[in-house]
Design an enzyme around this catalytic site. Structure first.
Site, PDB file in Angstrom:
ATOM      1  N   GLU A   7       0.899  -1.042  -0.099  1.00 21.62           N
ATOM      2  CA  GLU A   7      -0.185  -0.072   0.117  1.00 21.62           C
ATOM      3  C   GLU A   7       0.843   1.010   0.077  1.00 21.62           C
ATOM      4  OE1 GLU A   7      -2.787   2.337   3.297  1.00 21.62           O
ATOM      5  OE2 GLU A   7      -2.920   0.109   3.296  1.00 21.62           O
ATOM      6  N   GLU A  54      -3.423  11.129   3.553  1.00 21.12           N
ATOM      7  CA  GLU A  54      -4.110  10.691   5.006  1.00 21.12           C
ATOM      8  C   GLU A  54      -4.110  11.760   5.661  1.00 21.12           C
ATOM      9  OE1 GLU A  54      -4.435   6.767   7.545  1.00 21.12           O
ATOM     10  OE2 GLU A  54      -2.339   7.728   7.402  1.00 21.12           O
TER      11      GLU A  54
END
Length: 304
Positions: free
Chosen positions: A160, A165
């Protein structure tokens, strides 16, 4: 009569000449550039290689300029209106198509509390990309405790890369001024998760509340051991090679697997335990305005 016409004509010529001389030496007005931003060379990136340029990948990108919204053929051809494998999200999160719209050239997510769940939006590409690639998005993160996220994930969920974020709730001065720029490598059975930690993974310029405006967020996946992060076209973090996979979860290969592009909002469980957040009652989740995440575009490029 003819003499009068000649005199008038000569006077007009003198006036034009004087007007021309008055402007001599002035800087010419530059032409208006009509190229779309996606067509402008990515001068802030490393060279794409000899004889190559960074080329947009249409099946991994979108301007979200669909008057028909999510029923547009181009959107349906390239995107899942959910997580690519049907996962409904972490913890209390429930990804649902009802909480996202495409309106006026933007993908828009809102949150809704339903029972003991937080319904939010998520889309993911049907195609996958692999290094070398550059993924950039223009996003206005939500002003909430929810995570506004743009990321990549392999089919088997073992690799990932997190482009963005962020947690925009301005009652928390720490998180609202920071962007988590990171990645994961996993072993699924028995489950193990490695992610680099430390203050270096939380970018801040010390003054910007990221939820206040749109910003451009980019990640360059140059090779299995090189991740570089860009904010508003400026390089702000390069993950040290030693931090890519120090536990050897990828058997010495680094980040190599093709990945889907994902845009999501989520109620991340770690914030309940670490920050004492109750997603079901938090004012920033219950507010339509504060829980809104806006995505102007996502663009993925490869050297060709």
């Amino acid at each position: 009569m003819r003499s009068n016409h000649i005199s008038a004509f000569l006077a007009l010529l003198i006036l034009i000449a004087c007007s021309s001389n008055d402007n001599a030496g002035e800087t010419p007005i530059p032409p208006i550039l009509t190229d779309s931003p996606k067509e402008v060379p990515l001068a802030y990136l490393p060279s794409a290689g000899t004889g190559k340029t960074w080329k947009l990948q249409p099946n991994l990108s979108s301007e979200f300029n669909y008057p028909e919204g999510k029923v547009a053929i181009e959107f349906k051809n390239n995107w899942h209106d959910q997580f690519f494998n049907g996962w409904t999200g972490p913890g209390k999160t429930r990804y649902t198509s009802e909480q996202s719209t495409i309106t006026n050239g933007q993908l828009i997510y809102k949150a809704k509390v339903v029972g003991n769940t937080i319904q939010t939006g998520c889309i993911s590409t049907k195609a996958k990309g692999v290094y070398p690639l550059y993924m950039e998005v223009r996003v206005k993160i939500s002003e909430s405790v929810l995570a506004s996220a743009v990321w990549m994930l392999s089919d088997d969920s073992t690799e990932e890369i997190d482009n963005l974020e962020a947690f925009g709730d301005k009652t928390n001065n720490y998180f609202s001024k920071r962007l988590h720029l990171s990645h994961h490598v996993f072993i699924r059975n028995p489950f193990q998760d490695y992610q680099p930690e430390g203050e270096a993974t939380w970018y801040t310029d010390t003054k910007t509340f990221w939820a206040d405006d749109f910003h451009d967020y980019g990640v360059l996946w140059e090779d299995p051991w090189t991740l570089s992060y860009y904010i508003d076209k400026k390089l702000v973090r390069k993950t040290p090679k030693a931090e890519i996979d120090p536990k050897n979860y990828t058997n010495g290969n680094g980040l190599t697997k093709p990945m889907h592009m994902i845009i999501s909002a989520a109620a991340q469980p770690w914030r309940e335990s670490n920050s004492g957040i109750n997603f079901l009652t938090d004012p920033s989740v219950l507010s339509d305005l504060r829980s809104t995440m806006r995505i102007d575009w996502i663009r993925v490029y490869k050297p060709e």
